[in-house]
Design an enzyme around this catalytic site. Structure first.
Site, PDB file in Angstrom:
ATOM      1  N   CYS A 113       0.812  -1.220   0.000  1.00  0.00           N
ATOM      2  CA  CYS A 113       0.000   0.000   0.000  1.00  0.00           C
ATOM      3  C   CYS A 113       0.845   1.269   0.000  1.00  0.00           C
ATOM      4  O   CYS A 113       0.312   2.361  -0.176  1.00  0.00           O
ATOM      5  CB  CYS A 113      -0.939   0.011   1.203  1.00  0.00           C
ATOM      6  N   HIS A 254      -3.279   6.751   4.212  1.00  0.00           N
ATOM      7  CA  HIS A 254      -3.731   5.545   3.514  1.00  0.00           C
ATOM      8  C   HIS A 254      -5.118   5.160   4.038  1.00  0.00           C
ATOM      9  O   HIS A 254      -5.352   5.117   5.242  1.00  0.00           O
ATOM     10  CB  HIS A 254      -2.723   4.427   3.766  1.00  0.00           C
ATOM     11  N   ASN A 284     -10.042  -0.486   1.085  1.00  0.00           N
ATOM     12  CA  ASN A 284      -8.599  -0.344   0.909  1.00  0.00           C
ATOM     13  C   ASN A 284      -8.237  -0.707  -0.535  1.00  0.00           C
ATOM     14  O   ASN A 284      -8.377  -1.852  -0.943  1.00  0.00           O
ATOM     15  CB  ASN A 284      -7.896  -1.290   1.901  1.00  0.00           C
TER      16      ASN A 284
END
Ligand code: ACO
Length: 327
Positions: A113, A254, A284
């Protein structure tokens, strides 16, 4: 001194929405559990024909258009992704061909990520060194292709999407990237990995039958690392620039889980009004998360010229990274 300035941004998410209620028909879960533990209400899922390079190319096309540059002006394409179209060639090479970026070198970055911020940091270094002038940085992932929709502990979390920015060399630091910081700590495969399909465990009927081509995650262990590392790397960036937390106009972390975002913001003493959140809409999206959020902040007017924006992310590796940009 040369600085990197963001002159274009764009994002793309697939049309199809997968809601928490729909997931309740697939695994033993509830809207209440997903919402209270993650803040996620829905996520986007790519249709069968769509690939990561398509998502990346749609986002990149918008970013290049906004930048005012021609396709031939792009010197380098960096794509952060853990779901490339194929193991090789790189997804960035496929995007280069799709968009006709004839003069660009291209490579992918695998940093979970953190892929987009890693890419941004590499691009910034190339620009500062004078090697390249106009760099396209992409973060795009199609996590639904590596998600086990029988595993309730992971399938509620992930979605598909991507974003891109165009950076250009700028001789003034009035606008641009003020700093980037990257970190990694190997040895955490057991808490987040996709084991099969590489040289360790090539694809076989057995690996497919045992679901080794899906994300495996120990969520609660990862949660603790996430909050601490996201806090540390944000503080490092603020300190490096001799700023105070109150100097940050917008924090774009994030988008993995609202509880991680809130816990990090609290540790950093950021009021939630200064924190950009869209995890409820997309879940996500790994490398896609930060550029999608940045683009939404920009398009909605929350991110204005001159604002100081802090971004940070944590991902598989483990990797974690931050950047501060004067927009
Ligand atoms: N619905 C209902 N119950 C569930 C679900 C679900 N979807 N998933 C798990 N549970 C159950 C578990 O089985 C467990 O039950 P038990 O107590 O009977 O064993 C219980 O809920 C608690 O499970 P935990 O895993 O301890 O739940 P937690 O509060 O930690 O929340 C979560 C889980 C949301 C995954 C959280 O740990 C998290 O967000 N972690 C970080 C994950 C993350 O950010 N990953 C991405 C990082 S980056 C990248 O590179 C992809």
């Amino acid at each position: 001194m040369i600085y990197s300035k963001v002159i274009g941004i764009g994002s793309f998410v697939p049309e199809k929405v997968l809601t928490n209620d729909e997931l309740c028909g697939m695994v033993d879960t509830s809207d209440e559990w997903i919402t209270s533990r993650t803040g996620i209400k829905e996520r986007r899922i790519a249709g069968a024909g769509l690939t990561t390079s398509d998502i990346a190319a749609y986002a990149a096309k918008k970013a290049i258009k906004l930048s005012g540059l021609n396709n031939n002006d792009i010197d380098l394409v960096i794509a952060g992704t853990i779901t490339p179209d194929m193991i090789f060639p790189s997804t960035s090479c496929i995007v280069q061909e799709k968009l006709g970026l004839k003069n660009a070198a291209a490579f992918d970055v695998s940093a979970g990520c953190s892929g987009f911020i890693y890419g941004l940091s590499i691009a910034d270094s190339f620009i500062k060194s004078g090697k390249y002038k106009n760099v396209l940085v992409i973060g795009a992932d199609l996590l639904s292709r590596i998600t086990d929709y029988n595993d309730r502990a992971t399938c509620v979390l992930f979605g598909d999407g991507g974003g891109a920015v165009v950076l250009t060399a700028n001789s003034e630091n009035s606008r641009g990237i003020l700093s980037t910081h990257m970190h990694s700590e190997g040895g955490h495969d057991s808490i987040l990995m996709l084991r099969a399909g590489g040289s360790l465990m090539p694809a076989t009927h057995k690996t497919v039958d045992s679901g080794e081509h899906y994300i495996k995650m120990k969520g609660s262990e990862l949660f603790k690392y996430a909050v601490n590392f996201l806090k540390d790397v944000a503080e490092e960036a603020i300190r490096f620039n001799a700023l105070k937390p109150e100097d940050i106009d917008l924090f774009v972390p994030h988008q993995a889980n609202i509880r991680i975002i809130e816990a990090t913001a609290k540790k950093l003493h950021f009021p939630m009004e200064k924190v950009f959140v869209n995890v409820e809409k997309y879940g996500n999206t790994s490398s896609g998360s930060i550029p999608i959020a940045l683009n939404e902040a920009y398009e909605s007017g929350r991110l204005k010229e001159g604002n100081i924006v802090l971004i940070d992310a944590i991902g598989a590796g483990l990797t974690w990274a931050s950047a501060i940009i004067r927009w």
